[in-house]
Scaffold this motif. Structure first.
Motif, PDB file in Angstrom:
ATOM      1  N   ALA A 124     -13.599   5.881  -4.189  1.00  0.00           N
ATOM      2  CA  ALA A 124     -13.491   4.635  -3.523  1.00  0.00           C
ATOM      3  C   ALA A 124     -12.051   4.012  -3.976  1.00  0.00           C
ATOM      4  CB  ALA A 124     -14.770   3.794  -3.571  1.00  0.00           C
ATOM      5  N   SER A 125     -11.907   3.924  -5.553  1.00  0.00           N
ATOM      6  CA  SER A 125     -10.548   3.326  -5.828  1.00  0.00           C
ATOM      7  C   SER A 125      -9.281   3.998  -5.488  1.00  0.00           C
ATOM      8  CB  SER A 125     -10.978   3.214  -7.408  1.00  0.00           C
ATOM      9  OG  SER A 125      -9.579   2.711  -7.849  1.00  0.00           O
ATOM     10  N   GLU A 126      -9.636   5.274  -5.414  1.00  0.00           N
ATOM     11  CA  GLU A 126      -8.325   6.004  -4.861  1.00  0.00           C
ATOM     12  C   GLU A 126      -8.076   5.770  -3.225  1.00  0.00           C
ATOM     13  OE1 GLU A 126      -8.903  10.120  -5.767  1.00  0.00           O
ATOM     14  OE2 GLU A 126      -8.943   9.756  -8.182  1.00  0.00           O
ATOM     15  N   GLU A 127      -9.266   5.774  -2.700  1.00  0.00           N
ATOM     16  CA  GLU A 127      -9.087   5.579  -1.288  1.00  0.00           C
ATOM     17  C   GLU A 127      -8.364   4.088  -0.961  1.00  0.00           C
ATOM     18  OE1 GLU A 127      -9.845   7.854   1.522  1.00  0.00           O
ATOM     19  OE2 GLU A 127      -9.478   9.018  -0.316  1.00  0.00           O
ATOM     20  N   GLU A 128      -8.935   3.418  -1.690  1.00  0.00           N
ATOM     21  CA  GLU A 128      -8.441   1.758  -1.267  1.00  0.00           C
ATOM     22  C   GLU A 128      -7.136   1.785  -1.678  1.00  0.00           C
ATOM     23  OE1 GLU A 128      -7.430  -2.177  -2.175  1.00  0.00           O
ATOM     24  OE2 GLU A 128      -7.665  -0.575  -3.636  1.00  0.00           O
ATOM     25  N   SER A 129      -6.461   2.388  -2.979  1.00  0.00           N
ATOM     26  CA  SER A 129      -5.314   2.247  -3.363  1.00  0.00           C
ATOM     27  C   SER A 129      -4.348   2.921  -2.521  1.00  0.00           C
ATOM     28  CB  SER A 129      -5.123   2.668  -4.810  1.00  0.00           C
ATOM     29  OG  SER A 129      -5.327   4.131  -4.873  1.00  0.00           O
ATOM     30  N   SER A 130      -4.630   4.066  -1.900  1.00  0.00           N
ATOM     31  CA  SER A 130      -3.793   4.762  -0.971  1.00  0.00           C
ATOM     32  C   SER A 130      -3.845   4.150   0.330  1.00  0.00           C
ATOM     33  CB  SER A 130      -4.345   6.167  -0.930  1.00  0.00           C
ATOM     34  OG  SER A 130      -5.655   6.299  -0.211  1.00  0.00           O
ATOM     35  N   GLY A 131      -4.677   3.269   0.710  1.00  0.00           N
ATOM     36  CA  GLY A 131      -4.461   2.478   2.003  1.00  0.00           C
ATOM     37  C   GLY A 131      -5.595   3.163   2.985  1.00  0.00           C
ATOM     38  N   ARG A 132      -6.149   4.267   2.755  1.00  0.00           N
ATOM     39  CA  ARG A 132      -7.017   4.874   3.766  1.00  0.00           C
ATOM     40  C   ARG A 132      -8.340   4.232   3.818  1.00  0.00           C
ATOM     41  NH1 ARG A 132      -4.897   9.329   1.001  1.00  0.00           N
ATOM     42  NH2 ARG A 132      -6.675   9.599  -0.515  1.00  0.00           N
TER      43      ARG A 132
END
Length: 204
Positions: free
Chosen positions: A164-172
């Motif tokens: 979830a952190s990675e998805e949020e940081s990538s803008g997805r």
């Protein structure tokens, strides 16, 4: 006779210097896992020799920064109300946890590059134990599944938080939606299968 004051004062100065270096490392590494010793020393307002006097290796400094981040996170998580329905308690815990994971994602990446996996597991033992105890209570109250190993369930929760952190940081994934997405995903994972509970399949 010489005054006894300089030594305590030097010790206090050293402690303040260490605190500045650790805070700078935490900030720099959270922004860039490849931040250099020079970057951190500059942010802390100290020279390289001073920094190395406190932390002889980059690994030691990265570990100190991670320990401090986890300590601060533990203060937040230990204040979360985990009473009542395990499903509601888990939602509250996840809402607090995901933002901490997001803040420390780059710092963890830096730590993974210099610290052994065993040490990382040791440092994350307290958060993992909190999740495990909550899942176990949900199992005892028959609202969480028992057909999958506990170690797998805890690990899956951990990886979903990082995803979830990675998805949020990538803008997805919109930041406003993360708490719901994480909670819904974890609850779906832990819910008792519609066919009912089956026997546990492995040791914890």
């Amino acid at each position: 006779m010489p005054s006894a004051e300089p030594r305590p004062r030097r010790r206090a100065d050293a402690e303040r210097s260490i605190a500045r270096v650790v805070a700078a490392a935490r900030t720099c590494l959270s922004q860039d896992p490849d931040a250099t010793i020079d970057d951190i020393a500059k942010a802390a307002g100290v020279g390289r020799m001073t920094l190395y006097g406190h932390f002889p290796t980059r690994a030691a400094l990265v570990e100190a920064a991670l320990v401090e981040a986890l300590r601060a996170g533990e203060e937040t998580l230990s204040a979360v109300d985990l009473s009542g329905d395990p499903r509601d308690a888990l939602a509250r815990l996840l809402e607090s946890s995901w933002s901490l994971v997001a803040e420390s994602a780059a710092l963890l990446q830096a730590a993974q590059g210099v610290l052994p996996a065993g040490r990382l597991r040791e440092l994350h033992a307290a958060p993992a134990e909190r999740v495990q105890q909550l899942i176990r209570r949900g199992q005892e109250e028959k609202v969480f599944r028992t057909d999958l190993p506990m170690s797998w369930l805890v690990s899956a929760v951990h990886h979903l938080l990082h995803a979830a952190s990675e998805e949020e940081s990538s803008g997805r994934l919109d930041g406003a939606d993360v708490a719901y997405v994480v909670t819904a995903s974890v609850q779906s994972l832990l819910n008792v299968p519609s066919s009912g509970v089956v026997p546990a399949v492995g040791a914890e």
